[in-house]
Design an enzyme around this catalytic site. Structure first.
Site, short mmCIF file in Angstrom:
data_model
loop_
_atom_site.label_atom_id
_atom_site.label_comp_id
_atom_site.label_asym_id
_atom_site.label_seq_id
_atom_site.Cartn_x
_atom_site.Cartn_y
_atom_site.Cartn_z
CG ASP A 159 3.48 13.79 -50.42
OD1 ASP A 159 2.76 12.84 -50.29
OD2 ASP A 159 4.72 13.78 -49.68
CG HIS A 214 2.83 10.16 -48.36
ND1 HIS A 214 3.78 10.94 -48.97
CD2 HIS A 214 3.93 9.10 -47.85
CE1 HIS A 214 5.03 10.70 -48.68
NE2 HIS A 214 5.08 9.63 -47.92
CG ASN A 312 11.54 4.64 -46.49
OD1 ASN A 312 12.13 5.47 -45.97
ND2 ASN A 312 10.25 4.68 -46.63
CB SER A 388 7.62 9.84 -46.39
OG SER A 388 7.82 9.39 -47.55
#
Ligand code: CA
Ligand code: CA
Ligand code: CA
Ligand code: CA
Length: 523
Positions: A159, A214, A312, A388
């Site tokens: 990530d 994130h 998304n 996520s």
């Protein structure tokens, strides 16, 4: 008397399913929630003490405990019966001297963690606190009655890095055992200088710090320290989080950086024996990249489950494939997002072939409380939403399953997660399993297995302890289910000091176990 079968069901509902029961389960009753070889017994009124003693002697049973305010007794049975404990209880209950008999059931606490923001984590336990539907959640507190994770399990967070100074993440950060921190040298000679918490191929530096936020959020969902009076609760209270920073501080990564990250994780398992069982990949796009595909094949060939967010864009991934989640690789789990009322969120990608299941990802509408609360850089906590946020729920539960059942490989784990979802109308025809992740269902389905083994101090069976043969007394017998040479979490030990054959209950229930490793004390 009333049916014991009915009462067993009731008891199981109130206790943790599949309790570990080392050394017990004498007649193939492994995993039942009661103490082996014990019964609670009440004699009929008027049956004299002498009559009771005669009955117990005839049954080779002894009284262990009596009580002040009830006339039940706890009875210990002789081991090695040919009938089950339940059949014994029923037989006793039919005897004219006995009023009732039942197993000595095991009950466990339904622990609620003391982390102050836990009450806002509707994804883990939804009681309608943010206006959502009660039980539109993954049943985390019920799952934690069974297992809360183990620091033996490493989850790679591929990530934007992890804030490894965050007070709720420090306890669960992976630290490379072969690397001396920040001495400017590649101590373990793996090609990376000072890869203490992980690597940062996105910038070619050694800093795994998360400048985007994130990765820190994802990491907190998987494994923020639980029940530590700080912040939020991760799905795993104990775990090791490896920071692999493939996205820069604006959340963007490249094929090369991503391949380097995946490659690092695979290499650390295959060449350095780091017990990496799951990776979380909350990133993606619509480019088919063969090197990423190849890196994931090597990754899953190393038995690392690759959990990926489905995206998304409200796309059907069956028609418009999204990557890495839509690669046709068995070891990938693709995750869609649900919201506070168990709906497929308005933004989530879906696909009955390419998307495997859904998990809470937040709603991204009106109320921040409808999103997922987790850790953010700087020691804070905040809400985020997206697939996520859904993927780390699946990665977290996969880590729980693999910690509890060390002999489950990645495909066993994936199948278990898909088989134990809560089926939801909104997901029917939109994801392969038709449902949303349920941690309790998953852990409950990790069936205890009953295994036996024999240990002898007289290894050559010549009747004496010869030179080189150690007497068993003071030795420990244990179950090394995954043959890694260690007694890991989920592998039951037997308290043992004599020659003999041992029955041991072990989680897993697949394949053949290696039995009776013999270790000296303090080995
Ligand atoms: Ca629930
Ligand atoms: Ca190194
Ligand atoms: Ca170093
Ligand atoms: Ca915490």
């Amino acid at each position: 008397m009333e049916s014991l079968e009915d009462r067993r069901v009731l008891s199981t509902l109130y206790s943790a399913g599949g309790s570990d029961n080392p050394g017990g389960g004498a007649e193939g009753e492994a995993g039942e929630d009661y103490v082996p070889d014990q019964l609670m017994v009440r004699f009929e009124p008027g049956v004299s003490t002498t009559q009771q003693e005669a009955f117990l002697t005839e049954q080779s049973a002894t009284v262990v405990q009596e009580f002040q305010t009830i006339d039940w007794k706890l009875i210990e049975l002789a081991p090695g019966r040919s009938v089950t404990l339940l059949d014994t209880a029923n037989t006793w209950a039919d005897d004219p001297l006995v009023k009732a008999a039942e197993p000595n059931y095991v009950f466990q606490s339904r622990v609620i963690p003391d982390d102050p923001f836990y009450t806002f984590q509707w994804d883990l336990n939804n009681v309608g606190q943010t206006g959502g539907t009660p039980d539109a959640d993954i049943d985390a507190p019920e799952a934690w009655d069974i297992f809360t994770g183990t620091s033996n399990t490493v989850v790679a967070v591929i990530d934007s890095g992890i804030d490894y100074t965050h007070p709720d993440l420090i306890p669960n950060m992976w630290r490379n055992p072969g690397e001396i921190p920040f001495d400017g040298l590649d101590n373990d000679n793996n090609g990376y200088i000072d890869d203490v918490y992980g690597i940062n191929p996105s910038a070619g530096t050694t800093d795994r710090m998360d400048g985007d936020g994130h990765g820190t959020h994802v990491a907190g969902t998987i494994g923020a320290a639980g029940n530590n009076t700080e912040g939020v609760t991760g799905i795993n209270w104990d775990v090791q989080l490896m920071a692999v920073k493939v996205l820069d501080d604006t959340g963007v990564g490249t094929t090369a950086g991503i391949v380097a990250g995946i490659d690092y994780v695979t290499m650390m398992k295959t060449q350095y024996n780091i017990n990496i069982l799951v990776s979380n990949n909350s990133w993606g796009g619509y480019f088919y990249s063969q090197p990423i595909y190849d890196a994931i094949v090597a990754h899953t060939d190393a038995d690392i489950l690759f959990v990926a967010a489905a995206g998304n864009d409200t796309n059907n991934n069956d028609i418009i494939p999204s990557y890495p989640d839509s690669y046709d690789i068995d070891g990938i789990v693709s995750v869609a997002a649900t919201g506070v009322v168990d709906e497929l969120t308005w933004y989530s990608n879906f696909g009955v072939t390419t998307v495997d299941l859904a998990a809470p990802g937040g709603t991204l509408l009106t109320s921040a409380g409808w999103d997922i609360l987790s850790t953010v850089p700087g020691g804070g906590y905040d809400y985020k939403a997206g697939t996520s946020m859904a993927a780390p729920h699946v990665a977290g539960v996969a880590a729980l399953v693999r910690g509890l059942a060390p002999n489950f490989d990645l495909l066993d784990t994936k199948q278990l997660l898909l088989d134990t979802v809560d089926l939801l109308p909104d997901l029917d025809g939109n994801v392969l399993s038709g449902g949303r992740l349920n941690a309790f269902n998953a852990l409950s389905a990790v069936n205890p297995a009953h295994v036996t083994g024999t240990v002898w101090s007289d290894e050559n069976r010549n009747g004496s302890i010869d030179a080189g043969e150690q007497p068993i007394a003071n030795w420990t017998v244990y179950m090394d289910l995954d043959n890694n040479g260690d007694l890991d979490a989920g592998e039951p030990s037997a308290i043992t000091a004599v020659d003999g054959t041992y029955d041991i209950t072990a989680y897993g229930g697949l394949g053949t176990f290696t039995v009776a490793q013999i270790l000296q004390p303090n080995w």
